[in-house]
Write an enzyme that holds these catalytic residues in place. Structure first.
Site, PDB file in Angstrom:
ATOM      1  N   LYS A  32      43.052  60.781  49.879  1.00  0.00           N
ATOM      2  CA  LYS A  32      43.275  59.641  48.976  1.00  0.00           C
ATOM      3  C   LYS A  32      43.136  58.330  49.732  1.00  0.00           C
ATOM      4  O   LYS A  32      43.525  58.242  50.905  1.00  0.00           O
ATOM      5  CB  LYS A  32      44.688  59.709  48.374  1.00  0.00           C
ATOM      6  N   GLY A  80      46.212  55.504  40.995  1.00  0.00           N
ATOM      7  CA  GLY A  80      45.783  55.823  39.642  1.00  0.00           C
ATOM      8  C   GLY A  80      44.596  56.772  39.601  1.00  0.00           C
ATOM      9  O   GLY A  80      43.861  56.794  38.624  1.00  0.00           O
ATOM     10  N   GLY A  81      44.411  57.539  40.657  1.00  0.00           N
ATOM     11  CA  GLY A  81      43.365  58.558  40.649  1.00  0.00           C
ATOM     12  C   GLY A  81      42.017  58.090  41.187  1.00  0.00           C
ATOM     13  O   GLY A  81      41.084  58.882  41.288  1.00  0.00           O
ATOM     14  N   LYS A  88      48.639  67.815  50.943  1.00  0.00           N
ATOM     15  CA  LYS A  88      48.445  69.106  50.268  1.00  0.00           C
ATOM     16  C   LYS A  88      48.063  68.850  48.811  1.00  0.00           C
ATOM     17  O   LYS A  88      48.642  67.990  48.161  1.00  0.00           O
ATOM     18  CB  LYS A  88      49.763  69.890  50.341  1.00  0.00           C
ATOM     19  N   LYS A 125      45.728  58.063  30.722  1.00  0.00           N
ATOM     20  CA  LYS A 125      46.769  58.738  29.946  1.00  0.00           C
ATOM     21  C   LYS A 125      46.452  58.606  28.463  1.00  0.00           C
ATOM     22  O   LYS A 125      45.972  57.565  28.021  1.00  0.00           O
ATOM     23  CB  LYS A 125      48.131  58.106  30.235  1.00  0.00           C
ATOM     24  N   ASN A 184      54.401  52.228  40.606  1.00  0.00           N
ATOM     25  CA  ASN A 184      53.706  51.160  39.896  1.00  0.00           C
ATOM     26  C   ASN A 184      54.664  49.980  39.783  1.00  0.00           C
ATOM     27  O   ASN A 184      55.744  50.109  39.207  1.00  0.00           O
ATOM     28  CB  ASN A 184      53.268  51.634  38.515  1.00  0.00           C
ATOM     29  N   ARG A 200      54.865  47.272  38.062  1.00  0.00           N
ATOM     30  CA  ARG A 200      54.626  46.463  36.864  1.00  0.00           C
ATOM     31  C   ARG A 200      55.277  47.172  35.667  1.00  0.00           C
ATOM     32  O   ARG A 200      55.773  48.282  35.809  1.00  0.00           O
ATOM     33  CB  ARG A 200      53.122  46.385  36.601  1.00  0.00           C
ATOM     34  N   VAL A 249      52.123  50.672  30.229  1.00  0.00           N
ATOM     35  CA  VAL A 249      51.704  50.852  28.834  1.00  0.00           C
ATOM     36  C   VAL A 249      52.749  51.668  28.068  1.00  0.00           C
ATOM     37  O   VAL A 249      53.129  51.326  26.949  1.00  0.00           O
ATOM     38  CB  VAL A 249      50.333  51.576  28.782  1.00  0.00           C
ATOM     39  N   ARG A 291      48.130  56.949  22.471  1.00  0.00           N
ATOM     40  CA  ARG A 291      47.320  55.747  22.699  1.00  0.00           C
ATOM     41  C   ARG A 291      46.128  55.762  21.749  1.00  0.00           C
ATOM     42  O   ARG A 291      45.353  56.738  21.729  1.00  0.00           O
ATOM     43  CB  ARG A 291      46.822  55.691  24.142  1.00  0.00           C
TER      44      ARG A 291
HETATM   45  C1  MV4 Z   1      47.386  64.661  43.338  1.00  0.00           C
HETATM   46  C2  MV4 Z   1      47.119  65.819  42.592  1.00  0.00           C
HETATM   47  C3  MV4 Z   1      47.377  67.018  43.177  1.00  0.00           C
HETATM   48  N1  MV4 Z   1      47.838  67.073  44.440  1.00  0.00           N
HETATM   49  N2  MV4 Z   1      47.849  64.760  44.583  1.00  0.00           N
HETATM   50  C4  MV4 Z   1      45.851  61.501  40.116  1.00  0.00           C
HETATM   51  C5  MV4 Z   1      46.412  60.143  39.888  1.00  0.00           C
HETATM   52  C6  MV4 Z   1      46.916  59.697  41.199  1.00  0.00           C
HETATM   53  N3  MV4 Z   1      48.134  58.976  41.039  1.00  0.00           N
HETATM   54  C7  MV4 Z   1      47.110  60.935  41.972  1.00  0.00           C
HETATM   55  N4  MV4 Z   1      46.555  62.023  41.198  1.00  0.00           N
HETATM   56  C8  MV4 Z   1      46.705  63.301  41.586  1.00  0.00           C
HETATM   57  N5  MV4 Z   1      47.194  63.460  42.843  1.00  0.00           N
HETATM   58  C9  MV4 Z   1      48.056  65.948  45.103  1.00  0.00           C
HETATM   59  N6  MV4 Z   1      48.493  66.035  46.360  1.00  0.00           N
HETATM   60  C10 MV4 Z   1      46.625  65.684  41.297  1.00  0.00           C
HETATM   61  C11 MV4 Z   1      46.392  64.429  40.800  1.00  0.00           C
HETATM   62  C12 MV4 Z   1      45.842  64.401  39.486  1.00  0.00           C
HETATM   63  C13 MV4 Z   1      46.554  63.936  38.418  1.00  0.00           C
HETATM   64  C14 MV4 Z   1      47.840  63.442  38.572  1.00  0.00           C
HETATM   65  C15 MV4 Z   1      48.537  62.982  37.509  1.00  0.00           C
HETATM   66  C16 MV4 Z   1      47.957  63.042  36.247  1.00  0.00           C
HETATM   67  C17 MV4 Z   1      46.690  63.507  36.066  1.00  0.00           C
HETATM   68  C18 MV4 Z   1      45.973  63.963  37.132  1.00  0.00           C
HETATM   69  C19 MV4 Z   1      44.694  64.464  36.936  1.00  0.00           C
HETATM   70  C20 MV4 Z   1      44.000  64.903  38.013  1.00  0.00           C
HETATM   71  C21 MV4 Z   1      44.563  64.870  39.287  1.00  0.00           C
END
Ligand code: MV4
Length: 445
Positions: free
Chosen positions: A158, A164-165, A201, A237, A290, A292, A295, A338
């Protein structure tokens, strides 16, 4: 208390803030772009100022124009809403230097949480669980291999400046690690101006559960329970609810206490959200904070009775929180859908003129939207045009109430996500609470 607040946003959140200000006896100034002359926030605010052309970069994101407008209108505070300048630490700093209160946390809190590596370090020191991984920027393949081997595959890379992905790479085996690292660093540099990435992980089937926190400038922080935001598509979302159907009171208390500890670790003094991944075994891990208002804040308002925007304004004005943790009780169940101006099959934007409009009503039904009949949804901005929120005694009743309200909601002339939500409310997995963040990726709605 503030005399006049400039709202540095548009759409439903601008209306939400204007309404809170009216109840608090605070005057409001709307800012808008050339093409937003007919927008509802412009007519509902006490005054309005045009600050630039349609492109957000030249209007809603133009710090100089926004601050000049505040000075011209003699506003003593700026509410940034969400998106736009809401998480810009430099903007918060400039506001304060110009003698205008930024309605949000300090620039320092925003910086500490905005950088995900620093956030991991900070919350770990406060005793908040994070996924196994490294709390340092990973620069070489060798370093990446060492970390990945020690935590085991799959891992996720990351961007430290991401969130936020955006800018994430999942790696399932050592063979693809080098390439993923290089790509992640290049994309992070291009997307966020900073190449730093970290590795943790990868959690395969998580729920996205987040805790709403509320802080003041006197060191008090409380939490308002959680929201489950697992129903997402491409990190957007679509449905949020409170409470999360999986949490026990004991788990809620632990997640809440950790969220409060994370906020206190950065001297947090406003409303904010601590996002967690909740694993299938009930373990939870801090993802990001976050800094702020979000939504989906209304679902928390519905189950707690706390007006989050009013509290945010109170805190920014230096008043102490009006609630203690023991005052917060979760009552009933709330769901938010939404409503986006999008093709409900492909989720592609569908702007255009609304040729017929009727909103649902009745007990426990709330609409947050800046739409009206004959309004033209613009292609220049976010496609979310409204939020439909329901509150009922149980989750089962809330789903029925939402289904009924969706049936009542008429928006003609454009396509919206209403048909998607209608199908979701009838979907067995959703009704059973049997889903994770990948649900929409593997399920045809
Ligand atoms: C992750 C994960 C699985 N494992 N981290 C997506 C948004 C960002 N804030 C981090 N995200 C994710 N991080 C680890 N270590 C899976 C996601 C993720 C996800 C998280 C929340 C809501 C939707 C998602 C969709 C795909 C991946």
């Amino acid at each position: 208390m503030f005399h006049k607040i400039l709202i540095a946003n548009r759409g439903e959140i601008a209306l939400r803030i204007i309404r809170a200000c009216k109840e608090m006896g605070i005057k409001t100034v709307a800012i808008h772009s050339d093409v937003d002359q007919e927008a509802l926030h412009v007519s509902l605010a006490d005054e309005s100022i045009c600050i630039g052309p349609a492109a957000s970069a030249d209007s809603y994101l133009n710090m100089k124009a926004v601050i000049s407008a505040a000075q011209v209108a003699d506003a003593d505070a700026i509410h940034p809403g969400y998106g736009f300048l809401s998480e810009n630490a430099e903007f918060a700093e400039i506001c304060e230097q110009c003698g205008v209160t930024f309605i949000g946390p300090s620039a320092e809190s925003m910086r500490l949480m905005g950088d995900k590596i620093s956030a991991r370090k900070t919350v770990t020191a406060a005793g908040v669980p994070i996924l196994p991984g490294a709390n340092e920027s990973v620069e070489t393949t060798e370093a990446a291999q060492k970390i990945a081997e020690s935590i085991g595959y799959p891992v996720i890379i990351k961007a430290s400046a991401g969130g936020g992905g955006r800018g994430m790479k999942i790696v399932h085996s050592p063979a693809s690690l080098a390439n993923a690292l290089a790509t992640a660093r290049t994309e992070a540099q291009a997307g966020f101006g900073k190449a730093d990435v970290y590795i943790e992980k990868f959690c395969e089937r998580p729920r996205h559960v987040e805790i709403q926190v509320l802080g003041d400038k006197h060191g008090n922080v409380i939490h308002l329970g959680e929201r489950d935001c697992s129903i997402q598509r491409r990190h957007q979302k679509l449905i949020e609810e409170a409470p999360c159907p999986l949490l026990t009171p004991e788990l809620r208390e632990r997640m809440g206490a950790c969220a409060v500890a994370a906020a206190k670790a950065v001297n947090y003094s406003s409303v904010g959200t601590v996002e967690y991944l909740l694993d299938t075994d009930g373990s939870f891990y801090f993802m990001e904070m976050n800094t702020r208002v979000q939504v989906e804040h209304p679902v928390t308002e519905m189950v707690t009775g706390v007006d989050i925007i009013k509290e945010q304004i109170n805190s920014a004005a230096g008043l102490p929180l009006r609630y203690q943790q023991s005052d917060i009780k979760i009552s009933g169940h709330a769901i938010e859908c939404r409503i986006n101006a999008e093709d409900p099959e492909k989720f592609t934007p569908f702007p255009g003129k609304i040729t017929g409009y009727h909103t649902p009503g009745g007990m426990g039904v709330r609409v947050e939207s800046a739409m009206y009949d004959q309004y033209t949804v613009l292609p220049h901005y976010d496609s979310m045009i409204g939020k439909l929120i329901v509150h009922a005694e149980t989750r089962e009743q809330a789903i029925k109430r939402m289904a009924s309200a969706l049936d009542e909601y008429i928006i003609e002339g454009i396509k919206t996500t209403i048909p998607f939500h209608q199908k979701m409310m009838a979907k067995k997995e959703f009704i059973d609470g049997d889903f994770d963040t990948n649900f929409l990726e593997r399920t045809k709605i």
